[in-house]
Design a protein around this motif. Structure first.
Motif, PDB file in Angstrom:
ATOM      1  N   VAL A  85     -25.480 -45.740  94.407  1.00  0.00           N
ATOM      2  CA  VAL A  85     -25.397 -45.565  95.848  1.00  0.00           C
ATOM      3  C   VAL A  85     -24.085 -44.851  96.161  1.00  0.00           C
ATOM      4  CG1 VAL A  85     -26.782 -47.612  96.392  1.00  0.00           C
ATOM      5  CG2 VAL A  85     -24.289 -47.834  96.103  1.00  0.00           C
ATOM      6  N   THR A  86     -23.875 -44.513  97.426  1.00  0.00           N
ATOM      7  CA  THR A  86     -22.589 -44.003  97.880  1.00  0.00           C
ATOM      8  C   THR A  86     -21.873 -45.112  98.636  1.00  0.00           C
ATOM      9  OG1 THR A  86     -23.370 -41.725  98.055  1.00  0.00           O
ATOM     10  CG2 THR A  86     -21.384 -42.298  99.294  1.00  0.00           C
ATOM     11  N   LYS A  98     -17.451 -42.834  97.197  1.00  0.00           N
ATOM     12  CA  LYS A  98     -17.559 -42.941  95.746  1.00  0.00           C
ATOM     13  C   LYS A  98     -18.994 -43.273  95.364  1.00  0.00           C
ATOM     14  CE  LYS A  98     -15.456 -43.256  91.661  1.00  0.00           C
ATOM     15  NZ  LYS A  98     -14.657 -42.178  91.055  1.00  0.00           N
ATOM     16  N   VAL A  99     -19.533 -42.585  94.364  1.00  0.00           N
ATOM     17  CA  VAL A  99     -20.893 -42.802  93.895  1.00  0.00           C
ATOM     18  C   VAL A  99     -20.860 -43.698  92.655  1.00  0.00           C
ATOM     19  CG1 VAL A  99     -22.965 -41.728  92.952  1.00  0.00           C
ATOM     20  CG2 VAL A  99     -21.713 -40.617  94.826  1.00  0.00           C
ATOM     21  N   PRO A 283      -9.780 -37.878  87.251  1.00  0.00           N
ATOM     22  CA  PRO A 283      -9.233 -36.599  87.724  1.00  0.00           C
ATOM     23  C   PRO A 283      -9.829 -36.199  89.067  1.00  0.00           C
ATOM     24  CG  PRO A 283     -10.900 -36.226  86.050  1.00  0.00           C
ATOM     25  CD  PRO A 283     -10.703 -37.713  86.118  1.00  0.00           C
ATOM     26  N   VAL A 284      -9.175 -35.270  89.725  1.00  0.00           N
ATOM     27  CA  VAL A 284      -9.735 -34.590  90.897  1.00  0.00           C
ATOM     28  C   VAL A 284      -9.779 -33.105  90.548  1.00  0.00           C
ATOM     29  CG1 VAL A 284      -8.970 -36.299  92.587  1.00  0.00           C
ATOM     30  CG2 VAL A 284      -7.446 -34.405  91.997  1.00  0.00           C
ATOM     31  N   ARG A 285     -10.793 -32.414  91.054  1.00  0.00           N
ATOM     32  CA  ARG A 285     -10.973 -31.025  90.620  1.00  0.00           C
ATOM     33  C   ARG A 285     -11.012 -30.042  91.793  1.00  0.00           C
ATOM     34  NH1 ARG A 285     -14.088 -34.267  87.175  1.00  0.00           N
ATOM     35  NH2 ARG A 285     -13.499 -34.063  84.967  1.00  0.00           N
ATOM     36  N   ARG A 286     -11.898 -30.279  92.737  1.00  0.00           N
ATOM     37  CA  ARG A 286     -12.087 -29.325  93.836  1.00  0.00           C
ATOM     38  C   ARG A 286     -11.350 -29.841  95.063  1.00  0.00           C
ATOM     39  NH1 ARG A 286     -17.853 -28.028  96.777  1.00  0.00           N
ATOM     40  NH2 ARG A 286     -17.033 -26.663  98.422  1.00  0.00           N
ATOM     41  N   VAL A 287     -10.198 -29.258  95.358  1.00  0.00           N
ATOM     42  CA  VAL A 287      -9.365 -29.641  96.503  1.00  0.00           C
ATOM     43  C   VAL A 287      -9.412 -28.497  97.504  1.00  0.00           C
ATOM     44  CG1 VAL A 287      -7.060 -30.318  97.269  1.00  0.00           C
ATOM     45  CG2 VAL A 287      -7.877 -31.010  94.997  1.00  0.00           C
ATOM     46  N   GLU A 288      -9.841 -28.802  98.729  1.00  0.00           N
ATOM     47  CA  GLU A 288     -10.012 -27.755  99.733  1.00  0.00           C
ATOM     48  C   GLU A 288      -9.465 -28.207 101.084  1.00  0.00           C
ATOM     49  OE1 GLU A 288     -13.894 -26.151 100.115  1.00  0.00           O
ATOM     50  OE2 GLU A 288     -14.092 -25.637  97.977  1.00  0.00           O
ATOM     51  N   LEU A 289      -8.934 -27.250 101.837  1.00  0.00           N
ATOM     52  CA  LEU A 289      -8.482 -27.490 103.201  1.00  0.00           C
ATOM     53  C   LEU A 289      -9.529 -26.969 104.174  1.00  0.00           C
ATOM     54  CD1 LEU A 289      -4.762 -26.350 102.898  1.00  0.00           C
ATOM     55  CD2 LEU A 289      -5.593 -28.689 103.122  1.00  0.00           C
ATOM     56  N   ASP A 298     -15.626 -33.533  94.854  1.00  0.00           N
ATOM     57  CA  ASP A 298     -16.066 -33.609  93.468  1.00  0.00           C
ATOM     58  C   ASP A 298     -17.388 -34.355  93.361  1.00  0.00           C
ATOM     59  OD1 ASP A 298     -13.763 -32.344  92.679  1.00  0.00           O
ATOM     60  OD2 ASP A 298     -12.743 -34.156  91.986  1.00  0.00           O
ATOM     61  N   PRO A 299     -18.178 -34.063  92.330  1.00  0.00           N
ATOM     62  CA  PRO A 299     -19.362 -34.890  92.084  1.00  0.00           C
ATOM     63  C   PRO A 299     -18.941 -36.345  91.879  1.00  0.00           C
ATOM     64  CG  PRO A 299     -19.408 -32.906  90.729  1.00  0.00           C
ATOM     65  CD  PRO A 299     -18.042 -32.978  91.337  1.00  0.00           C
TER      66      PRO A 299
END
Length: 372
Positions: A85-86, A98-99, A283-289, A298-299
């Motif tokens: 679930v989320t 979080k999934v 980790p974190v990967r895709r950081v966007e503003l 992130d997935p």
């Protein structure tokens, strides 16, 4: 009182009907979030959901709600049956999604834990007051969730179904915990309590406080330290020895996430409210503003942080039996914690040098760098 709930010259049934219609209008494309609709109406999000906990005409609203019994720890244990679930926990400035599957749920008095995998929670049931099973028809289909609120109608925690194959398990869970004796819609939210005034600095034994901080052996002792000395968290950071607390620019959070992503450095992200703390480890990967929002997309993990709400940011170091544990902690204008960032570690492990080096570089503090 908001006009939609003003009982003068109207019935509560009519007031709740108006809330439902206002909700339906707010969910028309481009659909707005539940919390934003509630804020515009001048009601708590829990009040908005509770107005749907009754029978009503299908054209009034796309949402249906069913009240749950206040058996919160048992519900938390039953969530494992839903599979992945989320899990969503938020405060006014940050959303943590979080999934995973709810495993390892336990309770000790009014405090609960979920520690069995990706879903990592610290639960404070004393703040839980209302729970609902929520079904909403959206352009992407039926969305099923469980939503929990405090006595003020503020959201504590939400659980969203991800797999249609889990709907039968969801229906069984709702049937098991449905409050069939609750026949009236709505809740009577309690007013928010005024924030307790800080102890004047002149009345604090700063020397004793700093010595107690230096004597910490576990990060979990920190709350007790604040309570014994009558300090708010931000006041404690202000009065701490400089070796343990250092103010940095509010924009440091953005730089930290971007550099952690570049380095592939595993971190821990804590976001919470009085009834729940939710934790991401990895980790974190895709950081966007996106406008005022600083996002991790992130997935399996999403973070949405309002940078313009960050009034102060601190690098914090706490002694433990495993050595210093360092964090970046963010606060709003009222001194409420928005989010905290740590290097990923397990009890019994020393903090990663890479994490300590990253924090030290953000503060340009050579003295705090890691010594092999």
């Amino acid at each position: 009182m908001n006009a939609l709930l003003d009982p003068i010259g109207d019935t509560s049934a009519d007031a709740h009907a108006r809330l439902r219609r206002a909700f339906a209008e707010g969910r028309q494309p481009p659909a707005r979030r539940h919390r934003d609709i509630a804020d515009d109406l001048g009601v708590g999000e829990g009040e908005l959901i509770a107005a749907h906990a009754t029978a009503f005409d299908l054209d009034e609203s796309p949402l249906r709600a069913q009240r749950l019994r206040a058996e919160w720890p048992m519900i938390m244990q039953a969530l494992e049956s839903l599979g992945d679930v989320t899990a969503l926990t938020r405060n006014a400035s940050c959303v943590h999604e979080k999934v995973g599957t709810y495993r390892g749920a336990s309770v000790d008095g009014a405090v609960g834990l979920v520690l069995g995998g990706a879903i990592d929670l610290r639960v404070f049931y004393a703040h839980w007051a209302h729970g609902f099973a929520v079904r909403e028809h959206t352009p992407r289909g039926l969305q099923c969730s469980l939503q929990f609120f405090d006595a003020h109608g503020t959201a504590i925690h939400k659980v969203f179904l991800r797999d249609v194959d889990s709907r039968a398990a969801y229906d069984r869970l709702v049937e098991q915990f449905a409050d069939n004796e609750a026949t009236e819609p709505g809740i009577a939210p309690k007013p928010e309590l005024a924030t307790r005034a800080e102890t004047p600095d002149a009345e604090v034994d700063v020397t004793a406080f700093q010595a107690a901080w230096a004597a910490l052996r576990d990060t979990h002792e920190f709350f007790g330290l604040l309570r014994r000395h009558g300090l708010s968290r931000t006041q404690a950071l202000r009065l701490a020895s400089p070796e343990f607390a250092q103010a940095v620019e509010p924009g440091t959070a953005q730089e930290l996430l971007l550099r952690a992503a570049q380095q592939g450095l595993p971190i821990m992200v804590f976001v919470g409210n009085p009834g729940m703390i939710q934790i991401h480890s990895g980790p974190v990967r895709r950081v966007e503003l996106m406008g005022p929002w600083l996002n991790v997309l992130d997935p399996g993990f999403n973070l949405h942080l309002r940078e313009d709400h960050i009034t102060s940011a601190w690098l914090v170091r706490k002694p433990t039996v495993d050595g210093l544990v360092s964090s970046l902690e963010l606060f709003d204008a009222a001194g409420r914690t928005i989010a905290m960032f740590f290097g990923e570690r397990k009890p019994g492990q020393a903090e990663r040098c890479e994490w300590r080096e990253l924090l030290a570089s953000l503060a340009d503090d050579a003295s705090a760098r890691c010594t092999p």
